[in-house]
Design a protein around this motif. Structure first.
Motif, PDB file in Angstrom:
ATOM      1  N   PHE A  33      20.501  -1.316  -0.060  1.00 58.40           N
ATOM      2  CA  PHE A  33      19.958  -0.392  -1.046  1.00 58.40           C
ATOM      3  C   PHE A  33      21.107   0.369  -1.692  1.00 58.40           C
ATOM      4  O   PHE A  33      21.980   0.905  -0.981  1.00 58.40           O
ATOM      5  N   LEU A  34      21.134   0.427  -3.013  1.00 60.90           N
ATOM      6  CA  LEU A  34      22.019   1.361  -3.701  1.00 60.90           C
ATOM      7  C   LEU A  34      21.192   2.586  -4.078  1.00 60.90           C
ATOM      8  O   LEU A  34      20.089   2.451  -4.622  1.00 60.90           O
ATOM      9  N   VAL A  35      21.715   3.767  -3.795  1.00 55.12           N
ATOM     10  CA  VAL A  35      20.974   5.015  -4.004  1.00 55.12           C
ATOM     11  C   VAL A  35      21.737   5.889  -4.990  1.00 55.12           C
ATOM     12  O   VAL A  35      22.940   6.120  -4.823  1.00 55.12           O
ATOM     13  N   TYR A  64      16.393   4.628  -5.610  1.00 53.13           N
ATOM     14  CA  TYR A  64      17.093   3.520  -4.973  1.00 53.13           C
ATOM     15  C   TYR A  64      16.670   2.196  -5.585  1.00 53.13           C
ATOM     16  O   TYR A  64      15.620   2.071  -6.209  1.00 53.13           O
ATOM     17  N   LEU A  92      16.009   5.604   4.616  1.00 53.85           N
ATOM     18  CA  LEU A  92      16.303   6.304   3.362  1.00 53.85           C
ATOM     19  C   LEU A  92      16.091   7.810   3.502  1.00 53.85           C
ATOM     20  O   LEU A  92      16.861   8.610   2.965  1.00 53.85           O
ATOM     21  N   GLY A 145      24.834   4.128  -0.777  1.00 49.80           N
ATOM     22  CA  GLY A 145      23.598   3.481  -0.366  1.00 49.80           C
ATOM     23  C   GLY A 145      23.601   3.096   1.094  1.00 49.80           C
ATOM     24  O   GLY A 145      24.281   3.722   1.910  1.00 49.80           O
TER      25      GLY A 145
END
Length: 372
Positions: free
Chosen positions: A49-51, A57, A85, A135
């Protein structure tokens, strides 16, 4: 045995470092590294996941997800909350750790989304470089409910490499954007100093020829040349504006107002709220606004245009309205022009929303909303 394990770990880190150093596209790099990591460790499933800074995200890479998580183009992985997350966002997750019972997998079982192949747990690791967070890396395997210290240490080392690579790629992209802006400015200066001046001179020469000639046909020819030169001059000025938004340093609203007036439109602009926009958002709204105003000039048959800017805490909204001829638009079908599709693409590239309403004889309304 310990020496063999240490050497194996070093080889894994070396191979992954080589992959990361070659990459310039974040998603491609993450996908390749994830595949390589699973291959050399013997683990089966992983996802990244890129946040962003607002907590939003996106699923940037995944490998061997069970059918329950790939349902409807990985819909279970692209929305909703989960424990890893939540812990990442509230600051509790600062190193590699075991996640006991994955909520997404629990939901998959509870709601009968499909087969999970015995995958119930995963390890999760934050991706970061220095003080920047990017992430999460999640790794799991069927029937594996615990990762030992050595496994978590390896994942943490890999995650650190990934975070450093993401930062490098981001910095490279910013440098490229700055170089592109500088090249645009140079080209705009060259066009202004050469082609723009030639067209202006041609217009003046044609006007002089028309005033000096007594022959009606010659006068008409010079008049035609003058009109064409003036039209080309207007197009050139618009192109220079697009390349180099002169006046943007005085603010986005001021620049769009000046651009509209340069096109011959009567601009009515209203602003609600104050916000400091990120450079990418300001650039996108500027380009979208240019395209919208150009469409108003070419197609609406009306000179009056109203623009509303609404700045909220996490969103900026731009409305462009004209009372022109309008056109029939079916929301179920593709946008009817390249310009409108370009506006929509620019908006959605920044996770924004584009809407268009138009009817024959009732004008056109466009709304752009972009998170900030």
């Amino acid at each position: 045995m310990e020496e063999e394990t240490r050497l194996s770990r070093l080889k894994i880190l070396k191979d992954i470092a080589e992959l990361l150093n070659k990459g310039t596209d974040t998603r491609a790099v993450l996908s390749e590294v994830l595949k390589n990591l699973l291959n050399v460790t013997g683990l089966q499933t992983g996802w990244i996941f890129l946040v962003d800074q607002t907590g939003g995200y996106q699923l940037a890479a995944h490998e061997n997800l069970p059918p329950a998580l790939t349902l409807n183009q990985c819909a279970p992985m692209c929305s909703g909350e989960c424990w890893c997350l939540d812990r990442y966002l509230d600051g509790r997750l600062d190193k590699a750790t075991n996640i006991i019972e994955c909520k997404r997998l629990e939901d998959a079982v509870d709601f009968h989304w499909g087969e999970t192949y015995g995958l119930t747990h995963h390890a999760t690791v934050p991706l970061k470089a220095a003080e920047e967070n990017f992430g999460l890396l999640n790794i799991g395997s069927p029937n594996k409910t615990h990762f030992n210290k050595e496994e978590l240490a390896l994942l943490e080392s890999v995650a650190l490499q990934i975070g450093t690579a993401i930062k490098r790629i981001n910095l490279t992209q910013r440098e490229q954007d700055l170089a592109l802006t500088a090249e645009r400015n140079r080209l705009a200066r060259d066009l202004h100093d050469s082609v723009n001046q030639l067209l202006f001179s041609l217009s003046l020469t044609a006007r002089g020829g028309k005033e000096r000639s007594e022959d009606p046909e010659v006068k008409e020819t010079f008049s035609y040349i003058q009109d064409m030169a003036q039209e080309a001059l207007n197009e050139m000025r618009a192109l220079i504006w697009q390349l180099r938004p002169r006046g943007l340093e005085n603010g986005l609203v001021s620049a769009l107002k000046s651009y509209g007036e340069m096109l011959g439109l009567k601009m009515d602009i209203k602003v609600k709220g104050v916000i400091n926009l990120p450079g990418s958002v300001e650039e996108a709204i500027w380009r979208i606004g240019q395209e919208a105003l150009g469409n108003c000039k070419k197609h609406s048959s009306q000179e009056a245009v109203t623009m509303y800017f609404t700045a909220k805490e996490q969103e900026v909204i731009m409305d462009i309205n004209d009372e022109g001829c309008g056109f029939f638009y079916d929301e179920e079908k593709e946008l009817p022009s390249l310009g409108l599709r370009s506006m929509k693409d620019r908006t959605e590239a920044l996770k924004g929303h584009f809407s268009l309403k138009s009817e024959p004889g009732k004008g056109t309304k466009i709304r752009i909303s972009i998170p900030v």
